[in-house]
Design a protein around this motif. Sequence first.
Motif, mmCIF file in Angstrom:
data_model
loop_
_atom_site.group_PDB
_atom_site.id
_atom_site.type_symbol
_atom_site.label_atom_id
_atom_site.label_comp_id
_atom_site.label_asym_id
_atom_site.label_seq_id
_atom_site.Cartn_x
_atom_site.Cartn_y
_atom_site.Cartn_z
ATOM 1 N N MET A 1 -62.536 -22.802 68.674
ATOM 2 C CA MET A 1 -63.289 -23.077 67.290
ATOM 3 C C MET A 1 -64.214 -21.664 67.337
ATOM 4 S SD MET A 1 -66.279 -25.771 66.192
ATOM 5 C CE MET A 1 -65.822 -26.874 67.504
ATOM 6 N N LEU A 2 -64.335 -21.463 65.781
ATOM 7 C CA LEU A 2 -64.812 -20.153 65.616
ATOM 8 C C LEU A 2 -65.694 -20.582 64.253
ATOM 9 C CD1 LEU A 2 -65.263 -16.975 66.019
ATOM 10 C CD2 LEU A 2 -63.261 -16.834 64.376
ATOM 11 N N ASP A 3 -66.982 -19.947 64.487
ATOM 12 C CA ASP A 3 -68.006 -20.174 63.206
ATOM 13 C C ASP A 3 -68.326 -18.636 62.857
ATOM 14 O OD1 ASP A 3 -68.264 -23.165 63.828
ATOM 15 O OD2 ASP A 3 -69.399 -22.909 65.319
ATOM 16 N N TRP A 4 -68.525 -18.526 61.520
ATOM 17 C CA TRP A 4 -69.029 -17.251 61.205
ATOM 18 C C TRP A 4 -69.666 -17.757 59.536
ATOM 19 C CZ3 TRP A 4 -64.018 -18.855 60.777
ATOM 20 C CH2 TRP A 4 -63.076 -18.561 59.711
ATOM 21 N N SER A 5 -70.129 -16.712 59.323
ATOM 22 C CA SER A 5 -70.733 -16.908 57.873
ATOM 23 C C SER A 5 -70.586 -15.504 56.854
ATOM 24 C CB SER A 5 -72.249 -17.192 57.786
ATOM 25 O OG SER A 5 -72.945 -16.113 58.390
ATOM 26 N N ALA A 6 -70.350 -15.467 55.826
ATOM 27 C CA ALA A 6 -70.091 -14.572 54.827
ATOM 28 C C ALA A 6 -70.393 -14.677 53.564
ATOM 29 C CB ALA A 6 -68.894 -13.895 54.926
ATOM 30 N N HIS A 7 -71.093 -13.743 52.696
ATOM 31 C CA HIS A 7 -71.498 -14.174 51.145
ATOM 32 C C HIS A 7 -72.400 -15.492 51.061
ATOM 33 C CE1 HIS A 7 -68.717 -10.612 51.003
ATOM 34 N NE2 HIS A 7 -68.052 -11.222 51.635
ATOM 35 N N GLY A 8 -73.279 -15.799 52.049
ATOM 36 C CA GLY A 8 -74.041 -16.908 51.653
ATOM 37 C C GLY A 8 -73.112 -18.302 52.120
ATOM 38 N N HIS A 9 -72.006 -18.073 52.586
ATOM 39 C CA HIS A 9 -71.087 -19.465 53.060
ATOM 40 C C HIS A 9 -70.758 -19.496 54.458
ATOM 41 C CE1 HIS A 9 -70.256 -20.458 48.838
ATOM 42 N NE2 HIS A 9 -70.016 -18.945 48.723
#
Length: 191
Positions: A1-9
């Motif tokens: 599993m990989l979690d990340w955020s970008a551009h407010g999402h």
Amino acid sequence: MLDWSAHGHAFRAELSEYVPLPALQTGGPVLTADFDLPSVWWADLRLALEATSTVVTDRQAVRRRWVDNNLTRFLGIPAFQVGAWTTGHGDLHWANLTGPPLVMLDWEGWGLVPVGFDIGLLHAYSLTRPATAARVRHEFAHVLDTPAGRAGELVALAQLLQVAGRGGHPELASHLARRAEHLTGTPVPVP
């Protein structure tokens, strides 16, 4: 599993694999029939949990804050500091196990748990079937019969008592209360 955020999402990616084996238990996590599992299956489960415990993570399957806020509420005992944490499955029950051969299923909730939590859950879900519950205790006495293991088992019982209080697993509620009372010496009301 990989979690990340970008551009407010926020994003999460999970890798799944098809397992062509049926789960030992269908219809829910509470054990409804005894299993005559071979010694090698139990040894494989011990090895799998030991291997899981070596994974370094910041993920939390059980939150310290939940423990601090809920032990008194569900077990009637003063909250205690969990002294030993490990990486665990976080939802170990018979519907998440196959065998033989052993495959552990349903890993989306893995992370840090109190030592003894996973086995405490498996034991608690077995309480309706005393022979299997006794086998779990026998196979994992090296964990459950330690102070850290008892603490993890108490956290597992408290979580399941919370579930029972919300109407989940009504067939398990009285067993959970009796087991918690056995470990704490404090009467635990049946939810």
